[in-house]
Scaffold this active site. Structure first.
Site, PDB file in Angstrom:
ATOM      1  N   ILE A   1      94.371  58.213  76.702  1.00  0.00           N
ATOM      2  CA  ILE A   1      94.016  57.787  78.059  1.00  0.00           C
ATOM      3  C   ILE A   1      92.616  57.160  78.089  1.00  0.00           C
ATOM      4  CG2 ILE A   1      93.716  58.501  80.465  1.00  0.00           C
ATOM      5  CD1 ILE A   1      96.652  58.588  79.346  1.00  0.00           C
TER       6      ILE A   1
ATOM      7  N   GLU B   1      98.767  48.984  76.186  1.00  0.00           N
ATOM      8  CA  GLU B   1      99.498  48.346  77.300  1.00  0.00           C
ATOM      9  C   GLU B   1     100.780  47.671  76.804  1.00  0.00           C
ATOM     10  OE1 GLU B   1      97.429  46.827  80.599  1.00  0.00           O
ATOM     11  OE2 GLU B   1      95.641  48.031  80.198  1.00  0.00           O
TER      12      GLU B   1
ATOM     13  N   THR C   1     102.917  47.696  72.842  1.00  0.00           N
ATOM     14  CA  THR C   1     102.717  47.091  71.523  1.00  0.00           C
ATOM     15  C   THR C   1     103.299  45.673  71.501  1.00  0.00           C
ATOM     16  OG1 THR C   1     104.861  47.906  70.797  1.00  0.00           O
ATOM     17  CG2 THR C   1     102.973  49.353  70.373  1.00  0.00           C
TER      18      THR C   1
END
Ligand code: CAA
Length: 394
Positions: free
Chosen positions: A157, A363, A365
């Site tokens: 995160i 976001e 691969t």
């Protein structure tokens, strides 16, 4: 077809360039080495309006379009990708998602804080066993009537340690699959939220990437974004815009490496002449310049489609796929042009090479982008030229 930027867009690009070169560059090597979070720099980005660029002025944002955001991301990413990922997640995954799909109360409560950087936001989708396979959320949000009870673990995160607000995707109705997932706004001061250790990463080392644990966290019902079960679609729609941000980060990394390599090649002499006069080096720079221009067209066009209210799902995936490959390939070449100097921290290109790798991973691969693009192809959405605001063939 026009390729010129407006006065406003040029001014944003220039302001971001000046900020990056004057305020980010001086300490970037040390922050990267020490994995030091850029508190001062993030505060300044908030003051300058870089953290809420697309939020409407009603909520304290800059009210700018996606292209302005892309131009700023590109300039900042030429220098400091820890700062640009913090900026990207706050702008496109958190602020944009909240403004687009949040209630009036949610927007009034949270956007002014996020727009100024008083609060930083995080987007919590990935889990230890649900990265690319994002529909298989293990984190649960059990409906308790007036609140949800949130339990689970999220990892990788960005802004994990510094954020005051999380957008958390969690499963409420497992029997409904992706349609059972909700997105909840979680204030990190809530009892039951705990933050794991900061990850020691290959690149973007001063950004704070953490595992987050939620243990019996009570989240008020009014903190759900959209109708019951909208969470997965929310994540996908928000990520489609987020990918334009990461594509612009990749474009900036490639552009930064190219600028450094071209400058170095003009100054460094071997065999009695600047190395740029050796065809072996000049051709590398020619390939870099060509690929960066191509990536730029794709990234700016994806931003333009979004600003026109047209479908940008495939275009953002294509832009991220292409720009991240350009960033990876050409940062390696920039190191090669620098020779031994490219291998040491002082010359900046080795950091850009390390930073480039993550743009092919987060976001979504590169392989996930190909899933998204191939589904657009199957649907006949080939992104042909736009006539009168309508995509031909769409
Ligand atoms: N817009 C709207 N709806 C969408 C959508 C989109 N872009 N993409 C998918 N959906 C919908 C589908 O239509 C489907 O709904 P219906 O059942 O009503 O048709 C539903 O969502 C499920 O979609 P799929 O069947 O396509 O799901 P899938 O299991 O095949 O997965 C995927 C698709 C594209 C691979 C998706 O799981 C995905 O994008 N995975 C990658 C996740 C990701 O990008 N994670 C990044 C983490 S965030 C991060 O990195 C931030 C950071 O900190 C820097």
């Amino acid at each position: 077809m026009f390729f010129n930027l407006s006065e406003e867009h040029l001014a944003v690009k220039e302001a971001a360039r000046e900020f990056a070169q004057k305020e980010l560059k001086p300490g970037v090597i040390e922050r990267d080495s020490k994995m030091e979070y850029p508190y001062e720099q993030v505060k300044k980005m908030g003051e300058l309006g870089f953290l809420g660029m697309m939020i409407s002025p009603e909520y304290g944002g800059g009210g700018m379009d996606t292209l302005a955001y892309v131009l700023a991301m590109e300039e900042i990413s030429k220098v400091d990708n820890s700062c640009s990922v913090i900026m990207s997640v706050n702008n496109s995954l958190v602020c944009w998602g909240l403004e687009e799909y949040g209630t009036a109360e949610q927007k009034a409560k949270y956007l002014p804080k996020l727009a100024t950087g008083e609060w930083i936001g995080a987007f919590c989708l990935s889990e230890p066993e649900a990265g690319s396979d994002a529909t298989h959320q293990r984190t649960t949000a059990v409906d308790m009537g007036d609140h949800y009870l949130l339990n689970g673990t999220k990892n990788w995160i960005t802004n994990g340690g510094s954020s005051k607000l999380h957008l958390v995707m969690a499963q409420t109705n497992p029997e409904l699959g992706s349609k059972g997932i909700n997105c909840l706004i979680v204030e990190t001061s809530s009892p039951g939220v705990s933050i794991g250790a900061k990850e020691d990463k290959l690149g973007i080392r001063s950004s704070d990437t953490h595992t987050i644990m939620y243990s019996d966290v009570k989240v008020p019902k009014e903190n759900r974004i959209g109708p019951d079960g909208f969470g997965f679609k929310f994540a996908m729609k928000t990520l489609a815009g987020g990918r334009i941000g990461i594509a612009s980060q990749a474009l900036g990394i490639a552009g930064g490496a190219y600028e450094l390599a071209a400058d170095y090649a003009k100054q460094r002499e071997t065999f009695g002449k600047p190395i740029i006069n050796h065809q072996a080096i000049a051709f590398k720079l020619a390939d870099m310049a060509t690929d960066i221009e191509a990536a730029k067209m794709m990234v700016y066009r994806a931003a333009w489609l979004k600003d026109q209210g047209l479908d940008y799902n495939g275009a953002s995936a294509m832009a991220k796929l292409y720009a991240s490959d350009v960033a990876m390939r050409h940062t390696v070449e920039a190191v090669q042009i620098h020779g031994g100097y490219g291998f040491v921290k002082e010359y900046h290109v080795e950091r850009l090479m390390r930073d480039a790798k993550i743009t092919q991973i987060y976001e979504g691969t590169s392989e996930v982008q190909k899933i998204v693009i191939s589904r657009e192809v199957m649907n006949g959405n080939l992104y042909l030229p736009v006539v009168g605001g309508v995509e031909v063939g769409a």
